[in-house]
Design an enzyme around this catalytic site. Sequence first.
Site, mmCIF file in Angstrom:
data_model
loop_
_atom_site.group_PDB
_atom_site.id
_atom_site.type_symbol
_atom_site.label_atom_id
_atom_site.label_comp_id
_atom_site.label_asym_id
_atom_site.label_seq_id
_atom_site.Cartn_x
_atom_site.Cartn_y
_atom_site.Cartn_z
ATOM 1 C CE1 TYR A 146 -3.359 -1.879 5.651
ATOM 2 C CE2 TYR A 146 -3.448 0.301 4.664
ATOM 3 C CZ TYR A 146 -3.485 -1.066 4.532
ATOM 4 O OH TYR A 146 -3.647 -1.635 3.291
ATOM 5 C CB SER A 158 -0.890 0.011 1.254
ATOM 6 O OG SER A 158 -1.563 1.245 1.387
#
Length: 261
Positions: free
Chosen positions: A151, A138
């Site tokens: 995250y 990501s």
Amino acid sequence: MANRRAVVTGASSGIGEATARALRVAGWDVVGVARRADRLQQLERETGAAVFAADLTRRADIDALALWLSETGPVDALVHVAGGARGTDTVEGGSQDDWTWMFEVNVLSTQMIVQALLPQLRRAAREGGHADTVFVTSTAAQVAYPGGGGYNAAKAAESMLVKALRLELNGEPIRVVEIAPGMVNTPEFTLNRLGGDSAAADRVYEGVEAPLVAADVADVIVYAVDAPGHVNLDLVTMRPVAQSAQHLLARGPLRTRGDQA
């Protein structure tokens, strides 16, 4: 020649499912792996992919998957998509349970499945000239943002794992590819992160012209594994045009400077 076979994790939804479908269209044999057997059965019916239900945070499930793969055919490619986010808490207010879960699904599962499948990937490389590993991380691995600490940390750790693996495999014909998407309209991912709040999930994409969708990421993955064997896409960072950077997102129609309002 037999078709090459790819193992695609996270294949019950989102980018994983789109990748499994795209690889089937491109002529690959596919093994879709995810926890939800009912969703996998639907994928099997609709695409002809083989499927295997497994929780990739459990060593016993990964070992069972590796054994089944060794008995049923080669592993020419591992496409590891499974992962996820939980919560938007600050670092100070973060939930230990959420952070533990994010590290388990994004980092530890990655290490375990690489460890389990590398012998089969090496065998496929010897017999077929090369093998592939692809990891979907990501842009959260690259740039921190408020409320993303857990995250950010988990995806950055996964990205470092991938980079270390590429160095460790130097000299072997095994490609190591990292795909780092920005905003992708995958509703289930966002719903899970926001605790099932559908209104909050809708607001994430509100007014954004053409965010990426799962099929866009799948297209890049198919290109990566179908490229000539000597070509490695070390890192592909991909975002919608509306997202110039992690923190800079245009909401509303995209216009050139000469356009009239």
